[in-house]
Each structure stands twice: as C-alpha cells, then as structure tokens.
Design an enzyme around this catalytic site. Sequence first.
Site, PDB file in Angstrom:
ATOM      1  N   TYR A 109      -1.564  -8.573  14.971  1.00  0.00           N
ATOM      2  CA  TYR A 109      -1.902  -7.487  14.052  1.00  0.00           C
ATOM      3  C   TYR A 109      -3.167  -6.759  14.501  1.00  0.00           C
ATOM      4  O   TYR A 109      -3.209  -5.524  14.538  1.00  0.00           O
ATOM      5  CB  TYR A 109      -2.083  -8.051  12.644  1.00  0.00           C
ATOM      6  CG  TYR A 109      -2.428  -7.036  11.591  1.00  0.00           C
ATOM      7  CD1 TYR A 109      -1.440  -6.256  10.997  1.00  0.00           C
ATOM      8  CD2 TYR A 109      -3.747  -6.860  11.178  1.00  0.00           C
ATOM      9  CE1 TYR A 109      -1.758  -5.319  10.018  1.00  0.00           C
ATOM     10  CE2 TYR A 109      -4.066  -5.928  10.207  1.00  0.00           C
ATOM     11  CZ  TYR A 109      -3.074  -5.163   9.626  1.00  0.00           C
ATOM     12  OH  TYR A 109      -3.395  -4.238   8.663  1.00  0.00           O
ATOM     13  N   LYS A 155      -3.599  -2.815  15.542  1.00  0.00           N
ATOM     14  CA  LYS A 155      -4.510  -1.913  14.834  1.00  0.00           C
ATOM     15  C   LYS A 155      -5.549  -1.320  15.793  1.00  0.00           C
ATOM     16  O   LYS A 155      -5.928  -0.153  15.663  1.00  0.00           O
ATOM     17  CB  LYS A 155      -5.202  -2.645  13.680  1.00  0.00           C
ATOM     18  CG  LYS A 155      -4.292  -2.915  12.491  1.00  0.00           C
ATOM     19  CD  LYS A 155      -3.792  -1.623  11.858  1.00  0.00           C
ATOM     20  CE  LYS A 155      -2.932  -1.870  10.628  1.00  0.00           C
ATOM     21  NZ  LYS A 155      -2.386  -0.637  10.049  1.00  0.00           N
ATOM     22  N   ILE A 179       0.827  -1.201   0.000  1.00  0.00           N
ATOM     23  CA  ILE A 179       0.000   0.000   0.000  1.00  0.00           C
ATOM     24  C   ILE A 179       0.862   1.252   0.000  1.00  0.00           C
ATOM     25  O   ILE A 179       0.574   2.221  -0.717  1.00  0.00           O
ATOM     26  CB  ILE A 179      -0.960  -0.021   1.205  1.00  0.00           C
ATOM     27  CG1 ILE A 179      -1.985  -1.147   1.031  1.00  0.00           C
ATOM     28  CG2 ILE A 179      -1.656   1.324   1.366  1.00  0.00           C
ATOM     29  CD1 ILE A 179      -2.798  -1.444   2.273  1.00  0.00           C
TER      30      ILE A 179
END
Length: 336
Positions: free
Chosen positions: A152, A156, A15
Amino acid sequence: MAGRVVVVTGASGGIGRAVVRELARRGDRVALLARGEAGLAAAAAEVAEHGGEALVVPVDVSDAEAVDAAAGQVEDRLGPIDVWVNVAFTSVFARFGDITPEEYRRVTEVTYLGYVYGTMAALRRMKLRDRGTIVQVGSALAYRGVPLQTAYCGAKHAIQGFHESLRTELLHDRSGIRVTMVQLPAVNTPQFGWVRSKLPQKAQPVPPIYQPEVAARGILHAVDHPGRREWWVGGSTVGTLLGNAVAPALLDRYLARTGFDDQQVDEPEVAGRPDNLFAPLDGDDGHDFGAHGTFDDRSASRSLQQWLSHRAGPLAAGAGVVVAGGVAALVGARRR
C-alpha cells in the site's frame, strides 16, 4: 458549483461512499465506479435520497480499457465530466516476506495503476475542452512508509510521484485542467475487515482515527479549490509529514518499535477469512458495507486542523489586520 458531473472510483464503500453522499447533497450528477454491485446500488439510493442523480458503472479500475469505456458511458449518459476523483484501492496487511508476487501485483494494479488509468480516461476527454479537475486521494503514507503495509505504501508513494510529474506537465502547457492531491489520516472505513490480512491479530487504523465524513469534506474542498498542489487533512497527517521531513531516521526507529502493535487490536484474526483483493466481498450475499468501519467509538467527526486549513485565506487576512493594527498602535504610542 453544484450540478457538475463528478466521477468517483471506489464509490461503493468507505471514503468513496462518504464523498458520494456529500456530492449528492449539493445536487451534483455522480458516476459511481466500483466492483461491488450491492454497495453501488446502496450508494445510488443514497444519492437519490439526497437529491442528486447517480449513474452506476460496475468496473475494475485495474482494467484500463474498462475504465476508459466507463468514462465514455458517463459522458454519454450524464454529460461532459467536470471532476474525476480517484479513491479506489486494495491492500494486504502483512510483513513484506509474507506477500506473494501475485498479491503485490494486484495491490499495485488497483491502488496505483487504477489512479493512472482513471486519470488517463479523464484527461482524454477534459483536454478536448481544456477544463476539468482531477483529485487524487492520497494518504500520509504517500510520504511516510510504515511496517506491515509495504504494498500500500509503495502504491501511495507512486501516486505522489505521478501526481507531481503530471502537474508540472499541465503547468508547462498552461492547461486549464487542474490536478490536486489530498493526503488523509487514519480513517474509520470497512477496509480493515475487507482487505487481505496475514497478521496474527485483527488490523486497525493507527490512532488518532477520523470518520469518513472528515475525509469527504477534505476531498470536496479540494474539488472546489484545485489550484493548490495538495491538501492535508487531520493534525496527525500534518505531524507525520513534518516529522518525516525533519527527522525521517528517527521516525524509522519509532515506527519499528511501535508500528506493529499500533496497527493491531487485541483480537485474533480469523485465518482464511474472505477478502476483497481479487473479487468484491458483496458478491455472494449482497452485503452493503457502507462508509464506516467498526471503530466509531474511537473516531473523531471533526478536525480543527481541517477547519483552519479551509479558512487559511480569511484567517491569514485577519491575522494581517491584527498585526497591522498592532504596528499602527505601537507607532502611534511612540509618537505620543
């Protein structure tokens, strides 16, 4: 809005790489922060091809002093930082019980603290001018945890809480600095082949899958419209977040039943394959992973939800005109 100085962490691939390309197309001066030097060099070449100016700064975002030094280098070479985009992350695909404390610490240091350190470095300089924009690249998993990604998802979720707290402080101070967050769907990036995995089958994003360019367009829109607290990208993100808000316990059971198979393809994982958890993968052979993963044939390059979201103002105004016109017509008909 072109010609700004923009810092992107995780700029060497995925990204971050797609964001760098979009920034270059409109003539921004872009600082590329990441560990993988082959990817950084390739990203810088793409910036030049698209007419932008690039500054390569190899750095591990888990090192607070190194990140601050990188920010200083950016301002010395390119000028005052206008925008800082936090993208860099790493992860481990595994059951919670199969992740070691060292692995958990590393994921947290890069994926969460890397955002904190980047934000610190940016704010330290932006506060002197009382202007600037910081974009935190998040995920639907910032709200909704899934199996096999505890490290993860935890990071987040932490970013989400950090973002909200910081935003309230800046609002209290009537600061000219804007912070916003972009919640992304599953994206076709190289991460599924470069992060550490202890799954029996190769990892995959949970469909529907979007191309990195969809994510990049969402991030650039947030850069240009930072007054909104967060932006959602992709219909699946909207569905996940709304579903989790309305019926989280039901979603728990659904993910318990489907989340293991949906995150794996029918192909055995290679035991002990190299990964990027503690060192970049392009260090030995100079391989550039680029922006795309291996799921191009299953990934969407457009999002209707994103198109509507980015035009919410004009669409709302248009809807208001239609409604007003309908009301006027109805009133007129009754009078006749």
